[in-house]
Write a protein that holds these residues in place. Sequence first.
Motif, PDB file in Angstrom:
ATOM      1  N   VAL A  13      -5.694   4.736 -12.369  1.00 56.18           N
ATOM      2  CA  VAL A  13      -6.772   4.587 -11.382  1.00 56.18           C
ATOM      3  C   VAL A  13      -8.078   4.426 -12.155  1.00 56.18           C
ATOM      4  N   PRO A  14      -8.789   3.302 -11.974  1.00 51.42           N
ATOM      5  CA  PRO A  14     -10.030   3.092 -12.722  1.00 51.42           C
ATOM      6  C   PRO A  14     -11.034   4.217 -12.441  1.00 51.42           C
ATOM      7  N   ARG A  15     -11.812   4.530 -13.471  1.00 51.44           N
ATOM      8  CA  ARG A  15     -12.807   5.596 -13.321  1.00 51.44           C
ATOM      9  C   ARG A  15     -13.730   5.296 -12.131  1.00 51.44           C
ATOM     10  N   PRO A  18     -11.450   5.133  -5.800  1.00 53.30           N
ATOM     11  CA  PRO A  18     -10.721   6.113  -4.978  1.00 53.30           C
ATOM     12  C   PRO A  18      -9.267   6.225  -5.443  1.00 53.30           C
ATOM     13  N   ARG A  19      -8.725   7.430  -5.347  1.00 52.13           N
ATOM     14  CA  ARG A  19      -7.361   7.667  -5.801  1.00 52.13           C
ATOM     15  C   ARG A  19      -6.390   7.353  -4.655  1.00 52.13           C
ATOM     16  N   PRO A  20      -5.429   6.426  -4.862  1.00 56.86           N
ATOM     17  CA  PRO A  20      -4.443   6.147  -3.799  1.00 56.86           C
ATOM     18  C   PRO A  20      -3.608   7.385  -3.483  1.00 56.86           C
ATOM     19  N   ARG A  21      -2.964   7.392  -2.326  1.00 57.53           N
ATOM     20  CA  ARG A  21      -2.043   8.483  -1.982  1.00 57.53           C
ATOM     21  C   ARG A  21      -0.952   8.583  -3.042  1.00 57.53           C
ATOM     22  N   ALA A  22      -0.407   9.782  -3.209  1.00 55.64           N
ATOM     23  CA  ALA A  22       0.625   9.999  -4.234  1.00 55.64           C
ATOM     24  C   ALA A  22       1.827   9.074  -3.997  1.00 55.64           C
ATOM     25  N   ALA A  23       2.167   8.867  -2.727  1.00 53.48           N
ATOM     26  CA  ALA A  23       3.339   8.027  -2.421  1.00 53.48           C
ATOM     27  C   ALA A  23       3.145   6.622  -2.978  1.00 53.48           C
ATOM     28  N   VAL A  24       1.921   6.114  -2.892  1.00 53.99           N
ATOM     29  CA  VAL A  24       1.640   4.756  -3.382  1.00 53.99           C
ATOM     30  C   VAL A  24       1.563   4.751  -4.909  1.00 53.99           C
ATOM     31  N   LEU A  25       0.930   5.770  -5.459  1.00 54.52           N
ATOM     32  CA  LEU A  25       0.842   5.843  -6.928  1.00 54.52           C
ATOM     33  C   LEU A  25       2.238   5.870  -7.557  1.00 54.52           C
ATOM     34  N   ASN A  26       3.157   6.556  -6.907  1.00 49.28           N
ATOM     35  CA  ASN A  26       4.493   6.733  -7.492  1.00 49.28           C
ATOM     36  C   ASN A  26       5.432   5.557  -7.264  1.00 49.28           C
ATOM     37  N   GLU A 132       9.123   4.439   1.193  1.00 47.12           N
ATOM     38  CA  GLU A 132       8.356   5.013   0.081  1.00 47.12           C
ATOM     39  C   GLU A 132       6.872   5.107   0.447  1.00 47.12           C
ATOM     40  N   VAL A 133       6.338   4.051   1.043  1.00 48.66           N
ATOM     41  CA  VAL A 133       4.913   4.093   1.431  1.00 48.66           C
ATOM     42  C   VAL A 133       4.668   5.276   2.371  1.00 48.66           C
ATOM     43  N   ALA A 134       5.658   5.563   3.224  1.00 45.07           N
ATOM     44  CA  ALA A 134       5.508   6.645   4.193  1.00 45.07           C
ATOM     45  C   ALA A 134       5.782   8.018   3.585  1.00 45.07           C
ATOM     46  N   ALA A 135       6.075   8.073   2.288  1.00 48.72           N
ATOM     47  CA  ALA A 135       6.385   9.347   1.598  1.00 48.72           C
ATOM     48  C   ALA A 135       7.609  10.034   2.190  1.00 48.72           C
ATOM     49  N   ALA A 136       8.575   9.221   2.612  1.00 45.90           N
ATOM     50  CA  ALA A 136       9.807   9.787   3.175  1.00 45.90           C
ATOM     51  C   ALA A 136      10.671  10.376   2.066  1.00 45.90           C
ATOM     52  N   ASN A 137      11.588  11.231   2.479  1.00 50.63           N
ATOM     53  CA  ASN A 137      12.603  11.743   1.562  1.00 50.63           C
ATOM     54  C   ASN A 137      13.791  10.783   1.673  1.00 50.63           C
ATOM     55  N   ILE A 138      13.934   9.901   0.674  1.00 48.10           N
ATOM     56  CA  ILE A 138      14.932   8.822   0.774  1.00 48.10           C
ATOM     57  C   ILE A 138      16.244   9.265   0.157  1.00 48.10           C
ATOM     58  N   ARG A 139      17.331   9.086   0.926  1.00 45.81           N
ATOM     59  CA  ARG A 139      18.676   9.329   0.359  1.00 45.81           C
ATOM     60  C   ARG A 139      19.451   8.030   0.450  1.00 45.81           C
TER      61      ARG A 139
END
Length: 364
Positions: A13-15, A18-26, A132-139
């Motif tokens: 994330v550039p200095r 804004p920091r994207p949501r963790a789900a998007v970062l990952n 993934e975008v929704a931060a679901a628990n994917i199985r």
Amino acid sequence: MPAKKQTNKLKHVPRGAPRPRAAVLNMAPYSPPTGNRAGNLRLDFNENTVGCSPRIIEFLKQQLTPERLSIYPDYATVRPTLAEFFRVDPAQLLLTNGTDEAIQVLINTYIDDNDEVLLLHPSYAMYRFYAEVAAANIREINYREGSLEFPLEELLAAISPSTRAVLIANPNNPTGTAVPLAGIERILKRARKAAVLIDEAYYEFCGITALGLIPDHPNLYVSRTFSKIYGMAAMRLGCLFSQSANVAFLHKAQSPYSVNALAALAAQEAIRDTAYVENYVTEALAARELLCVGLEKMRIDYIPSQANFVLMRIGKRSIEIRDRLREKQVLVRDRSYEIAGCVRVTVGTREQARRFLAALGEIL
Ligand SMILES: Cc1ncc(COP(=O)(O)O)c(C=O)c1O
């Protein structure tokens, strides 16, 4: 139209930004190999390989006026027209910007952070993408080793009261294998607390549809697309069907004008030209047969398909063969990143299948 996931996760994330949501970062970014495809033999995206019905182009030309383009889309005509064609009530149909938006709206309507979403593997990448975008628990449940058949018993065993969505392509991309209606009914009964999506993007090549199950199953969602057999991938039009009470909720979670007016117009002519679609199915099924016979002659193993593509087991040279076919202007999709040694080839016409087999024969 996603392709293989990149390993580089693009996490910096550039200095000061804004920091994207963790789900998007990952998430790993998707990079579809969409560049410079026109003019080649396009056997890489399971599209209609000869283009849409010419009647659609004529119809659009007639209908297009400056005023028409200046008005926000109005779905008052197209919704009942498509509902009648698909033999559902208009209240059971949601128009979407391709199947991709249908998946997105379904996930947005039902899935919160950490909710369990069951997917099959390998399958259409956008299920995982939106989950993934929704931060679901994917199985994920694997298609059966070797045969790549639908893993019905394994999926049934994996469904639990905490399963909130089950996303299935029928027939599946890239395996081409399908689950019969009796299997779908078992899934619907087991996953009572979940939204079960049956994505029928390749329905016309297979003939199995869950649309008729909608009145009896309040947890069933069925999608169709105009991207494949109708040759309208550029237009981005899909349909999502469910009981009307569900469609009302989906509607709340969708932006009001996501389907553009040209797509809505084009669909109305597309469904009138039934001969075009029937002829294409007949031709593609003959081409699929011809292609499979050709592969057998070359001793290339493949998975018997119920769709307009065939997954071949090429072996260690899969990427090289894809690249050498591209040099001959024949585009196919490498899938070895998800099933070792596999390449997927779309079927269109018999003439195209012959061209593909000839090109492959020169490389092997
Ligand atoms: C199973 C499946 N569903 C949906 C799609 C894409 O549909 P659309 O263009 O309607 O978003 C594809 C395209 O490859 C697919 O394989």
